[in-house]
Motif scaffolding. Sequence first.
Motif, mmCIF file in Angstrom:
data_model
loop_
_atom_site.group_PDB
_atom_site.id
_atom_site.type_symbol
_atom_site.label_atom_id
_atom_site.label_comp_id
_atom_site.label_asym_id
_atom_site.label_seq_id
_atom_site.Cartn_x
_atom_site.Cartn_y
_atom_site.Cartn_z
ATOM 1 N N ASN A 1 33.334 44.100 47.359
ATOM 2 C CA ASN A 1 32.761 43.647 46.094
ATOM 3 C C ASN A 1 33.811 43.563 45.000
ATOM 4 N N GLU A 2 34.786 44.481 45.047
ATOM 5 C CA GLU A 2 35.861 44.461 44.061
ATOM 6 C C GLU A 2 36.784 43.262 44.254
ATOM 7 N N LEU A 3 36.995 42.864 45.502
ATOM 8 C CA LEU A 3 38.017 41.862 45.812
ATOM 9 C C LEU A 3 37.456 40.510 46.228
ATOM 10 N N HIS A 4 36.115 40.391 46.352
ATOM 11 C CA HIS A 4 35.561 39.183 46.975
ATOM 12 C C HIS A 4 35.869 37.916 46.191
ATOM 13 N N SER A 5 35.989 38.035 44.870
ATOM 14 C CA SER A 5 36.263 36.833 44.077
ATOM 15 C C SER A 5 37.623 36.237 44.420
ATOM 16 N N ALA A 6 38.478 37.074 45.007
ATOM 17 C CA ALA A 6 39.810 36.597 45.377
ATOM 18 C C ALA A 6 39.966 36.528 46.892
ATOM 19 N N CYS A 7 38.836 36.536 47.618
ATOM 20 C CA CYS A 7 38.918 36.634 49.071
ATOM 21 C C CYS A 7 39.705 35.491 49.689
ATOM 22 N N GLU A 8 39.648 34.302 49.072
ATOM 23 C CA GLU A 8 40.387 33.176 49.645
ATOM 24 C C GLU A 8 41.892 33.329 49.448
ATOM 25 N N ARG A 9 42.263 34.259 48.556
ATOM 26 C CA ARG A 9 43.690 34.483 48.304
ATOM 27 C C ARG A 9 44.217 35.723 49.008
ATOM 28 N N LEU A 10 43.353 36.421 49.772
ATOM 29 C CA LEU A 10 43.828 37.602 50.473
ATOM 30 C C LEU A 10 44.900 37.196 51.483
ATOM 31 N N PRO A 11 46.117 37.669 51.325
ATOM 32 C CA PRO A 11 47.224 37.240 52.188
ATOM 33 C C PRO A 11 47.249 38.014 53.505
ATOM 34 N N VAL A 12 46.121 38.017 54.205
ATOM 35 C CA VAL A 12 45.967 38.805 55.429
ATOM 36 C C VAL A 12 45.272 37.940 56.479
ATOM 37 N N PRO A 13 45.804 37.833 57.697
ATOM 38 C CA PRO A 13 45.147 36.999 58.715
ATOM 39 C C PRO A 13 43.736 37.443 59.061
ATOM 40 N N ILE A 14 43.531 38.764 59.202
ATOM 41 C CA ILE A 14 42.227 39.292 59.599
ATOM 42 C C ILE A 14 41.760 40.311 58.566
ATOM 43 N N VAL A 15 40.547 40.121 58.046
ATOM 44 C CA VAL A 15 39.925 41.068 57.131
ATOM 45 C C VAL A 15 38.635 41.559 57.780
ATOM 46 N N VAL A 16 38.538 42.881 57.970
ATOM 47 C CA VAL A 16 37.364 43.487 58.588
ATOM 48 C C VAL A 16 36.606 44.261 57.513
ATOM 49 N N GLU B 1 44.130 42.718 40.934
ATOM 50 C CA GLU B 1 45.189 41.717 41.037
ATOM 51 C C GLU B 1 46.487 42.351 41.502
ATOM 52 N N ALA B 2 46.774 43.553 40.997
ATOM 53 C CA ALA B 2 47.988 44.254 41.419
ATOM 54 C C ALA B 2 47.925 44.587 42.905
ATOM 55 N N PHE B 3 46.730 44.944 43.392
ATOM 56 C CA PHE B 3 46.576 45.260 44.809
ATOM 57 C C PHE B 3 46.783 44.006 45.662
ATOM 58 N N LEU B 4 46.247 42.882 45.211
ATOM 59 C CA LEU B 4 46.435 41.628 45.929
ATOM 60 C C LEU B 4 47.915 41.248 45.989
ATOM 61 N N GLN B 5 48.613 41.449 44.884
ATOM 62 C CA GLN B 5 50.048 41.149 44.864
ATOM 63 C C GLN B 5 50.805 42.059 45.822
#
Length: 309
Positions: free
Chosen positions: A214-229, A192-196
Amino acid sequence: MRTEPAKPMLRDLANRRLRFTLVGDLVQDIVAVLSQPLHLGGQAEADITHHRGGSAANIAYHLAQLNATARFVGRVGTDDTGDWLIQALHSADVEVCVTRSGKSNTVVCVVDDSGQRSFIADTAAAAGAGSGQELRVEHVADTDVLHLSGYWLCSQSETETLQTIVQAAKNAGVLITVDAGNFDRLRLYGNEAFLQLLGRLSPDILFLNQEEWNELHSACERLPVPIVVCTRGERPTQVYRDGVILLEHAVSPVKNIVDTTGAGDGFVAAFLYKFCRGENLTTSIEHGHALARQVILTAGAVPRTYEIE
């Protein structure tokens, strides 16, 4: 699947030499490629070699070999190892901008017979980090792309100055990219801190491997990044936007893998080089795969030859 997204706003880069600033780690890698299984309390034969390493430093090295202008920003020790690390990167035509304190970081890479690596890290120089003082405004004033290593980001206890510099770079049209670093580091830092932190930095592209996804996928819809590779080893590389997959591209099989250390760094370097040259996502991924394949055919994070145009 959706069509490819519009690219983040870039300067006209297609017809001149690209300029990259890479912020992160510069370490010595001791690579042990095992020739037999290692059991707890036992001993195993291995081919042991010594290399200059560090994710951001590896990306800077690759970009310089691809004829881009590469600047590395980070921290090393005041010891002889630090001198050697700086010279090794400088001799590869990378501009080296480092803060020096204590002893240099060492990473032991243990590689099994499949080429999979595990790390044992003594991050001594990182003990002096935390305020982001390595990165300064002048480091990004003349750059086209600013890449921040997740290893380095997760060691920062104060990010206000970093946010100011990143925002100034974005306002000047600089492409901001981030890699997640390592899934163990993410766990220690806190997902969560990384997402913030991503929300405050607002990068244009985020690079993840399968474990980090795998660590972040549950929050993937909240990733504040246009492109995720997301690179996934032998499985197809995927590109996401707003948590939805845009495309995936197969990875060609590779025989005789020696060491997967640095494969992701090679991918990031070649992907960014081609993407900033105006290539689409698919072509950029193909070139990322090609350099990663070259990296994993030898011990350490640097291939013997470069076959990327």
